[in-house]
Write an enzyme that holds these catalytic residues in place. Structure first.
Site, short mmCIF file in Angstrom:
data_model
loop_
_atom_site.label_atom_id
_atom_site.label_comp_id
_atom_site.label_asym_id
_atom_site.label_seq_id
_atom_site.Cartn_x
_atom_site.Cartn_y
_atom_site.Cartn_z
N LYS A 34 -23.05 6.87 20.56
CA LYS A 34 -22.11 7.20 19.52
C LYS A 34 -22.39 6.61 18.20
O LYS A 34 -23.15 5.42 18.08
CB LYS A 34 -20.86 6.75 20.21
CG LYS A 34 -19.49 7.36 19.17
CD LYS A 34 -18.52 6.81 19.65
CE LYS A 34 -17.33 7.13 18.93
NZ LYS A 34 -15.85 6.50 19.22
N SER B 189 -12.30 9.69 19.87
CA SER B 189 -13.45 10.07 18.96
C SER B 189 -14.85 10.14 19.40
O SER B 189 -15.59 10.44 18.70
CB SER B 189 -13.47 8.78 17.89
OG SER B 189 -13.71 7.46 18.53
N SER C 132 -10.31 6.96 23.15
CA SER C 132 -11.45 7.84 22.62
C SER C 132 -12.85 7.91 23.65
O SER C 132 -13.82 8.48 23.48
CB SER C 132 -12.00 6.95 21.39
OG SER C 132 -11.15 6.99 20.51
#
Length: 441
Positions: free
Chosen positions: A78, A147, A171
């Site tokens: 990420k 996210s 997330s």
């Protein structure tokens, strides 16, 4: 095809000389090339560099040097984790072109385990709510969640077998549920946050995505290493997740079905699906109600998160507020108005919530609850509600999303299990039992 292998299967094949890292990485590259225009999971991807790492992994195996547990396995990162050889832009134009000189601890540990760092996956703006470019691999008209949107979508699209993400509200669990993969948020503090974008110290956790529970345990075992640079970590002995996962539960697990105060927010088909699933589990599951005080958990989390966003992103707000999304700008401005006494009261209330949950965990192996309000919503303007994750993030407990159900549309509907802090190994073992449950016990 190598790209469809689990990480555990691929690692075993590479170690035995039946598969090369180059072949595995090349097939993952082919998947990315085929699907990226549709899924848009990557913020940085350099196929030549990925193959260079794979060739080095194969040379090391041929040289018969010691190999790590993830030797030659591609992993997505990420884009909030610092990487010394790739940009880390945190999903915001304010950090465009940012080039760290040091790896985040989690990235360094993955490299040490032999992983091929495949690239950086898309995150929402500063890992909050404003969506990135990623689409749901099951239907590009639906959100992948956030996210950690790119990490979940990359694993779901078989672009990589493993990826890491983070969770400050929902997330990891939410995008895993929407994209139909396994997502795991460990007990807060088990994995170092050093070198990862900071939002809220009392809430931030690192998590991971995979297509099997065994793979979650495999990658988590490599990351649960004490790092003195992260003040949230406490050194203590931990169980090897993979070893305990391989064991059969000594007795059939006892599971508490906890609807939580968020239950009225769940879609009708979610409520029906979970009620029916609970019925199929028979005597293994018991519905347990939370005290009325838990109605305040959402507000409690909000006070902490908004206050900390105002602190963590003060520099971005001062230097580039006009380049922030209206949503994030409003959240920061809300946090600026919060009082220190309310923040500290919220932290104290979070501790009380966990004390109450311990009474449930004393009687049950895990809590069974929805991962999300429903399947991935249509539209790309938002990432869906994290409300079924909020309580568990607030209390720092481990959670896992299992892709066991589907909605009427055919989209995935995640099942969430949570357990007591530090009981991660038993949680994964219970999750494996639940995923394989056929009503025969």
């Amino acid at each position: 095809m190598p790209a469809t292998l689990s990480a555990s299967e691929a690692a075993t094949a590479i170690r035995a000389g039946k598969l090369t890292s180059v072949d595995l990485v090349q097939q993952c590259i082919d998947r990315i090339v085929k699907l990226e225009d549709k899924v848009r999971a990557w913020s940085f991807f350099d196929p030549a560099y990925a193959l260079e790492q794979a060739r080095d992994a194969d040379r090391r195996r041929q040289a018969k040097v010691p190999l790590g547990a993830l030797h030659g396995i591609p992993v997505g990162i990420k884009d909030i984790f610092d990487t010394r050889d790739m940009p880390t832009e945190n999903g915001t134009v304010l950090h465009a072109g940012r080039r760290p000189t040091e790896d985040a601890t989690a990235v360094a540990l993955l490299r040490g385990a032999g992983a091929v760092i495949m690239g950086k996956t898309v995150t929402t703006e500063l890992a909050v709510y404003s969506p990135g470019k990623t689409r749901n691999p099951h239907d590009p008209d639906h959100t992948p969640g956030g996210s950690s949107s790119g990490s979940a979508a990359a694993v779901a699209g078989e672009m990589v077998p493993l990826a890491i993400g983070s969770q400050t509200n929902g997330s990891v669990i939410r995008p895993a549920a929407y994209c139909g993969v396994y997502g795991y948020k460990p007990t807060r503090g088990l994995i170092s946050l050093y070198g990862a974008l900071a939002q809220s110290a009392p809430l931030d956790s690192i998590g991971m995505f995979a297509r099997t529970i065994e793979d979650l345990a495999l990658i988590a075992d490599q990351l649960m290493v004490f790092d003195g640079r992260d003040p949230s970590q406490i050194p203590y002995a931990r169980a090897a997740l993979s070893d305990i996962l391989a064991q059969k539960p000594p007795t059939p697990p006892r599971i508490a079905f906890v609807k939580t105060p968020a239950w009225p927010k769940a879609a009708a088909e979610t409520q029906e699906a979970f009620s029916q699933f609970a019925q199929t589990l028979g005597s293994h599951v018991t519905e347990v109600a939370l005290p009325d005080s838990f109605d305040k958990a959402i507000d409690c989390h909000s006070v902490i998160m908004l206050s900390d966003l105002a602190k963590s992103f003060a520099r971005e707000y001062e230097r580039g507020r006009d380049q922030l999304s209206p949503t994030l700008r409003n959240m920061i401005e809300d946090g600026q108005k919060r009082l220190a006494v309310d923040y500290n009261l919220a932290l104290e209330q979070a501790r009380r919530f966990y004390q109450s949950l311990q009474q449930i965990f004393a009687d049950y192996d895990a809590i069974f609850t929805p991962a999300t309000t429903g399947t991935a919503p249509r539209g790309l303007e938002a990432t869906g509600s994290p409300i079924f994750c909020t309580l568990w993030t607030l209390t720092g407990v481990p959670a896992i999303s299992l892709p066991l159900l589907k909605g009427a549309s055919g989209l995935p509907l995640g099942v969430q299990l949570v357990a007591a802090r530090g009981d991660d190994a038993r949680l994964l073992r219970t999750a494996r039992w639940l995923a394989g449950y056929r009503g025969a016990e």
